[in-house]
Design a protein around this motif. Structure first.
Motif, PDB file in Angstrom:
ATOM      1  N   ASP A  33      50.966  -8.765  57.658  1.00 30.79           N
ATOM      2  CA  ASP A  33      51.105 -10.150  57.163  1.00 30.79           C
ATOM      3  C   ASP A  33      52.478 -10.730  57.462  1.00 30.79           C
ATOM      4  O   ASP A  33      52.618 -11.915  57.725  1.00 30.79           O
ATOM      5  CB  ASP A  33      50.891 -10.199  55.635  1.00 30.79           C
ATOM      6  CG  ASP A  33      49.423 -10.035  55.299  1.00 30.79           C
ATOM      7  OD1 ASP A  33      48.597 -10.125  56.234  1.00 30.79           O
ATOM      8  OD2 ASP A  33      49.108  -9.798  54.118  1.00 30.79           O
ATOM      9  N   HIS A  34      53.494  -9.876  57.365  1.00 33.62           N
ATOM     10  CA  HIS A  34      54.860 -10.389  57.446  1.00 33.62           C
ATOM     11  C   HIS A  34      55.515 -10.253  58.816  1.00 33.62           C
ATOM     12  O   HIS A  34      56.621 -10.724  59.014  1.00 33.62           O
ATOM     13  CB  HIS A  34      55.736  -9.705  56.386  1.00 33.62           C
ATOM     14  CG  HIS A  34      55.367 -10.112  54.995  1.00 33.62           C
ATOM     15  ND1 HIS A  34      54.437  -9.415  54.255  1.00 33.62           N
ATOM     16  CD2 HIS A  34      55.750 -11.167  54.238  1.00 33.62           C
ATOM     17  CE1 HIS A  34      54.283  -9.999  53.080  1.00 33.62           C
ATOM     18  NE2 HIS A  34      55.067 -11.079  53.045  1.00 33.62           N
ATOM     19  N   ALA A  35      54.846  -9.598  59.743  1.00 33.55           N
ATOM     20  CA  ALA A  35      55.467  -9.422  61.060  1.00 33.55           C
ATOM     21  C   ALA A  35      55.713 -10.793  61.695  1.00 33.55           C
ATOM     22  O   ALA A  35      54.872 -11.683  61.570  1.00 33.55           O
ATOM     23  CB  ALA A  35      54.568  -8.580  61.954  1.00 33.55           C
ATOM     24  N   PRO A  36      56.836 -10.967  62.360  1.00 29.97           N
ATOM     25  CA  PRO A  36      57.109 -12.260  63.009  1.00 29.97           C
ATOM     26  C   PRO A  36      56.002 -12.609  63.999  1.00 29.97           C
ATOM     27  O   PRO A  36      55.404 -11.708  64.604  1.00 29.97           O
ATOM     28  CB  PRO A  36      58.425 -12.018  63.750  1.00 29.97           C
ATOM     29  CG  PRO A  36      59.002 -10.763  63.188  1.00 29.97           C
ATOM     30  CD  PRO A  36      57.897  -9.978  62.590  1.00 29.97           C
ATOM     31  N   ASP A  37      55.752 -13.871  64.157  1.00 30.25           N
ATOM     32  CA  ASP A  37      54.650 -14.308  65.010  1.00 30.25           C
ATOM     33  C   ASP A  37      54.737 -13.775  66.433  1.00 30.25           C
ATOM     34  O   ASP A  37      53.727 -13.489  67.066  1.00 30.25           O
ATOM     35  CB  ASP A  37      54.609 -15.847  65.076  1.00 30.25           C
ATOM     36  CG  ASP A  37      54.109 -16.420  63.759  1.00 30.25           C
ATOM     37  OD1 ASP A  37      53.526 -15.628  62.978  1.00 30.25           O
ATOM     38  OD2 ASP A  37      54.313 -17.620  63.512  1.00 30.25           O
ATOM     39  N   ASP A  38      55.971 -13.642  66.929  1.00 25.70           N
ATOM     40  CA  ASP A  38      56.104 -13.236  68.335  1.00 25.70           C
ATOM     41  C   ASP A  38      56.244 -11.724  68.510  1.00 25.70           C
ATOM     42  O   ASP A  38      56.487 -11.235  69.604  1.00 25.70           O
ATOM     43  CB  ASP A  38      57.310 -13.943  68.964  1.00 25.70           C
ATOM     44  CG  ASP A  38      58.596 -13.635  68.205  1.00 25.70           C
ATOM     45  OD1 ASP A  38      58.493 -13.089  67.078  1.00 25.70           O
ATOM     46  OD2 ASP A  38      59.687 -13.940  68.729  1.00 25.70           O
ATOM     47  N   ALA A  39      56.092 -10.971  67.408  1.00 24.43           N
ATOM     48  CA  ALA A  39      56.270  -9.513  67.533  1.00 24.43           C
ATOM     49  C   ALA A  39      55.067  -8.878  68.228  1.00 24.43           C
ATOM     50  O   ALA A  39      53.927  -9.221  67.933  1.00 24.43           O
ATOM     51  CB  ALA A  39      56.452  -8.887  66.154  1.00 24.43           C
ATOM     52  N   LEU A  40      55.346  -7.985  69.178  1.00 24.29           N
ATOM     53  CA  LEU A  40      54.268  -7.240  69.823  1.00 24.29           C
ATOM     54  C   LEU A  40      54.245  -5.827  69.279  1.00 24.29           C
ATOM     55  O   LEU A  40      53.256  -5.121  69.360  1.00 24.29           O
ATOM     56  CB  LEU A  40      54.511  -7.183  71.340  1.00 24.29           C
ATOM     57  CG  LEU A  40      54.506  -8.521  72.057  1.00 24.29           C
ATOM     58  CD1 LEU A  40      54.965  -8.373  73.493  1.00 24.29           C
ATOM     59  CD2 LEU A  40      53.094  -9.115  72.007  1.00 24.29           C
ATOM     60  N   ARG A  41      55.373  -5.452  68.714  1.00 26.66           N
ATOM     61  CA  ARG A  41      55.569  -4.058  68.360  1.00 26.66           C
ATOM     62  C   ARG A  41      56.169  -4.001  66.964  1.00 26.66           C
ATOM     63  O   ARG A  41      57.159  -4.666  66.680  1.00 26.66           O
ATOM     64  CB  ARG A  41      56.573  -3.526  69.387  1.00 26.66           C
ATOM     65  CG  ARG A  41      56.885  -2.087  69.374  1.00 26.66           C
ATOM     66  CD  ARG A  41      57.820  -1.866  70.583  1.00 26.66           C
ATOM     67  NE  ARG A  41      58.619  -0.660  70.395  1.00 26.66           N
ATOM     68  CZ  ARG A  41      58.180   0.539  70.712  1.00 26.66           C
ATOM     69  NH1 ARG A  41      57.005   0.698  71.246  1.00 26.66           N
ATOM     70  NH2 ARG A  41      58.947   1.594  70.499  1.00 26.66           N
ATOM     71  N   ILE A  42      55.527  -3.244  66.094  1.00 32.53           N
ATOM     72  CA  ILE A  42      56.055  -3.103  64.733  1.00 32.53           C
ATOM     73  C   ILE A  42      57.203  -2.099  64.777  1.00 32.53           C
ATOM     74  O   ILE A  42      57.033  -0.975  65.253  1.00 32.53           O
ATOM     75  CB  ILE A  42      54.950  -2.604  63.775  1.00 32.53           C
ATOM     76  CG1 ILE A  42      53.764  -3.588  63.737  1.00 32.53           C
ATOM     77  CG2 ILE A  42      55.503  -2.357  62.385  1.00 32.53           C
ATOM     78  CD1 ILE A  42      54.079  -4.951  63.179  1.00 32.53           C
ATOM     79  N   THR A  43      58.360  -2.511  64.294  1.00 33.92           N
ATOM     80  CA  THR A  43      59.521  -1.606  64.296  1.00 33.92           C
ATOM     81  C   THR A  43      59.786  -1.104  62.888  1.00 33.92           C
ATOM     82  O   THR A  43      59.226  -1.619  61.908  1.00 33.92           O
ATOM     83  CB  THR A  43      60.782  -2.347  64.780  1.00 33.92           C
ATOM     84  OG1 THR A  43      61.098  -3.358  63.806  1.00 33.92           O
ATOM     85  CG2 THR A  43      60.562  -3.007  66.137  1.00 33.92           C
ATOM     86  N   SER A  44      60.677  -0.123  62.803  1.00 29.40           N
ATOM     87  CA  SER A  44      61.018   0.407  61.482  1.00 29.40           C
ATOM     88  C   SER A  44      61.652  -0.691  60.618  1.00 29.40           C
ATOM     89  O   SER A  44      61.468  -0.714  59.406  1.00 29.40           O
ATOM     90  CB  SER A  44      61.943   1.610  61.624  1.00 29.40           C
ATOM     91  OG  SER A  44      62.996   1.287  62.492  1.00 29.40           O
ATOM     92  N   ASP A  45      62.355  -1.612  61.253  1.00 29.90           N
ATOM     93  CA  ASP A  45      62.961  -2.704  60.477  1.00 29.90           C
ATOM     94  C   ASP A  45      61.886  -3.582  59.831  1.00 29.90           C
ATOM     95  O   ASP A  45      62.022  -3.993  58.677  1.00 29.90           O
ATOM     96  CB  ASP A  45      63.861  -3.569  61.379  1.00 29.90           C
ATOM     97  CG  ASP A  45      65.134  -2.821  61.735  1.00 29.90           C
ATOM     98  OD1 ASP A  45      65.443  -1.810  61.044  1.00 29.90           O
ATOM     99  OD2 ASP A  45      65.798  -3.217  62.713  1.00 29.90           O
ATOM    100  N   HIS A  46      60.823  -3.849  60.593  1.00 26.81           N
ATOM    101  CA  HIS A  46      59.723  -4.637  60.000  1.00 26.81           C
ATOM    102  C   HIS A  46      59.166  -3.925  58.777  1.00 26.81           C
ATOM    103  O   HIS A  46      58.855  -4.555  57.773  1.00 26.81           O
ATOM    104  CB  HIS A  46      58.575  -4.824  61.019  1.00 26.81           C
ATOM    105  CG  HIS A  46      58.950  -5.642  62.217  1.00 26.81           C
ATOM    106  ND1 HIS A  46      58.408  -5.425  63.462  1.00 26.81           N
ATOM    107  CD2 HIS A  46      59.813  -6.668  62.357  1.00 26.81           C
ATOM    108  CE1 HIS A  46      58.927  -6.284  64.314  1.00 26.81           C
ATOM    109  NE2 HIS A  46      59.785  -7.041  63.674  1.00 26.81           N
TER     110      HIS A  46
END
Ligand code: D5M
Ligand code: FE
Ligand code: ZN
Length: 555
Positions: A43-56
């Motif tokens: 739900d909260h990942a930035p719109d342009d993110a392709l890859r979930i990072t540990s920071d997310h």
């Protein structure tokens, strides 16, 4: 639905269109409610993110610590590595190799190895669990994996050579076979030419009786005579010529290894009537002892597996999930490549009565299911796959890398799908991938000590020595007529990776690491009836910087 494993988390994220860093997955798995954490991160990942990072992940879990988590497979012991160095056979008579294994990756990364497996020093590769090196499988306590590495795709190098997909020229005519064998002869005789001063068959017949002579040819016939000698007939592009190998020449051991249709050199003296050559020596094309292997210039690993057999009742889905789960742990972080040597699915109608043991009866459904299992592998893994005899391609070798329909089903994580055989160069390491049907043949033809199901790597040594992945024509192995003999091992590989016989075994032959990778299928009824005891659920892991092996057990 509870998210019970790292692989499931990766799959769930993939369903939402995201790849993920391994550390991100580990963090999600360790969240007190990982299902909610996954939903929240999506739900909260930035719109342009392709890859979930540990920071997310940290942003949504408020930095919930991961240290309490054990991302290892549920049974705790299933990722134990076993012995790591091969038998370093330096010659064909390697049965008593006493090599001292080099430092293993276990030793480098773990102070918890209690003892060396006796298996290691014997150089055998029997995956008997009694010989399993005790190992602390909690990656959190392993100092070498404290900080998760981050993959840099720019460091990766993967090149495929010798892929014949889309290049089949065969029309099935007899003339095509002539071309295949001519190409085999030309390329393999080149390897032998520097070693003997050979003449064509036609010219040898014209030489004066008693002359020294040598011939290079494909084995047309080999049989023993009444008096215990051997008659070998060689064929080249000008004709055939017989050689007699006397039993007192000390060549029995080499004669034992001769297979039909392979390329061989014979050196000796012509009979008085120039009708036969009395052999003094025999030469196989072989691998030079001085072969220098390539190496990655960083610590990076490849998992070498084969024979997944999805669709079979005996496919070991749980072991597979434990394996793919483990691939998401920090301990498996260096594994950036997955090389799969055929038999992705069980197929349909491969063997008589096979349908009685099928869980999935439709071949396309089998590939769909396989693709789902492959999705459990971390999305950033570089995958290379070749077909095997259970796959939906022609049985005759070389086997092209599937038609477009099957390729599109298996299009997971940008996997490269190439022919059987094919050579892939991974960060400087040349890996020859071949499914291995000819191993059945080599094992059937040669004496037990030279090739057996218990030591499949020794059968692989024979193929290296013959510089051909399937020398003998017309038996188990079907060869397709092509203008080029794609089965010739023209360039010596650094690693030779096969499967098919469902047995785990590895060792070194003249510096080349031969690995047969076991399978992910439990014993079938047929295998029970002929006493084949498969090595199921093992993942051989290759260090691309040192060419050392670690085997992980997941079953
Ligand atoms: O074969 C796995 C191994 O088992 C390989 O050594 C061939 C042998 N095998 C398995 N089933 C059969 C039948 N029905 N006939 C002969 N040999 C067999 P794979 O082809 O990878 O399943
Ligand atoms: Fe198989
Ligand atoms: Zn097979």
């Amino acid at each position: 639905m509870p998210l019970e494993s790292n692989a499931r988390i990766a799959k769930e994220l993939a369903r939402h269109g995201y790849n993920a860093e391994r550390e991100a997955i580990t963090l999600l798995a360790s969240a007190s409610d990982s299902t909610a954490a996954v939903e929240s991160v999506v739900d909260h990942a930035p719109d342009d993110a392709l890859r979930i990072t540990s920071d997310h992940v940290r942003a949504v879990t408020n930095g919930e610590p991961a240290s309490g988590a054990d991302p290892t497979p549920a049974d705790g012991g299933s990722a134990d590595p076993i012995h790591s160095d091969g038998d370093s056979a330096d010659s064909e008579s390697d049965t008593t190799s006493e090599s001292t294994p080099d430092q293993t990756s276990d030793e480098r990364s773990s102070a918890t190895s209690k003892s060396r497996s006796p298996v290691e020093t014997e150089g055998s590769s029997n995956p008997d669990p009694d010989h399993t090196v005790e190992h602390n499988t909690d990656p959190a306590s392993d100092p070498s994996t404290d900080t998760a590495l981050h993959h840099d795709p720019d460091l990766r190098e993967l090149e495929v050579g010798n892929d014949m997909t889309g290049r089949s020229t065969g029309t099935g005519e007899y003339g095509d076979f002539v071309k295949t064998f001519r190409d085999r002869y030309e390329r393999l005789s080149k390897v032998l030419r520097g070693r003997v001063n050979h003449r064509p068959a036609e010219a040898i017949a014209e030489m004066p009786g008693g002359s020294d002579a040598a011939m290079i040819g494909l084995v047309n016939d080999v049989r023993s005579t009444k008096s215990g000698h051997w008659l070998v007939e060689l064929e080249d592009t000008t004709g055939t010529f017989p050689a007699l190998i006397m039993k007192d020449k000390g060549l029995a051991d080499l004669v034992d290894e001769i297979l039909m249709d392979e390329c061989l050199a014979v050196e000796g003296t012509l009979a008085d009537d120039s009708g036969i050559l009395f052999a003094d020596s025999l030469h196989f094309p072989d691998v030079p002892r001085t072969h220098r292997t390539g190496a990655a210039d960083r610590h990076v690993q490849a998992a070498l597996i084969s024979d997944v057999h999805v669709g079979s009742d005996e496919f070991m889905a749980d072991a597979w999930s434990r394996f793919t789960d483990w691939l998401h742990t920090p301990e498996a972080e260096p594994i950036e490549y997955l090389l799969l040597a055929g038999d992705m699915v069980e197929g349909v109608g491969v063997y008589p009565d096979q349908d009685e043991e099928l869980e999935i009866v439709d071949i396309y459904d089998q590939y769909e299911a396989f693709a789902e299992h492959l999705k459990e592998v971390p999305a950033d893994t570089e995958i290379v796959m070749i077909p095997g005899n259970h796959d939906a391609v022609r049985l005759a070798e070389p086997q092209p890398g599937f038609n477009d329909e099957i390729r599109s089903i298996m299009d997971v994580h940008d996997a490269q799908i190439v022919s059987n055989p094919a050579t892939v160069t991974v960060e400087g390491v040349d890996v020859l991938m071949y499914h291995g049907v000819s191993l059945d043949e080599v094992i059937a033809e040669l004496p037990e000590e030279k090739a057996s199901y218990d030591e499949p790597h020794k059968a692989m040594y024979q193929l290296l020595k013959k510089r051909h992945v399937a020398p003998q024509f017309g038996g188990h192995t079907r060869v397709a007529p092509e203008e080029r003999d794609y089965l010739v091992i023209e360039d010596v590989p650094d690693v030779f990776h096969t499967g098919h016989v469902h047995k785990l075994g590895w060792g070194k032959y003249h510096n080349v690491l031969a690995v047969n990778s076991g399978c992910w299928q439990a014993q079938t009824d047929f295998q029970k009836s002929v006493n084949i005891d498969p090595d199921s659920g093992y993942a051989p892991i290759l260090d691309l910087d040192t060419l050392e092996m670690t085997v992980r057990k997941f079953a």
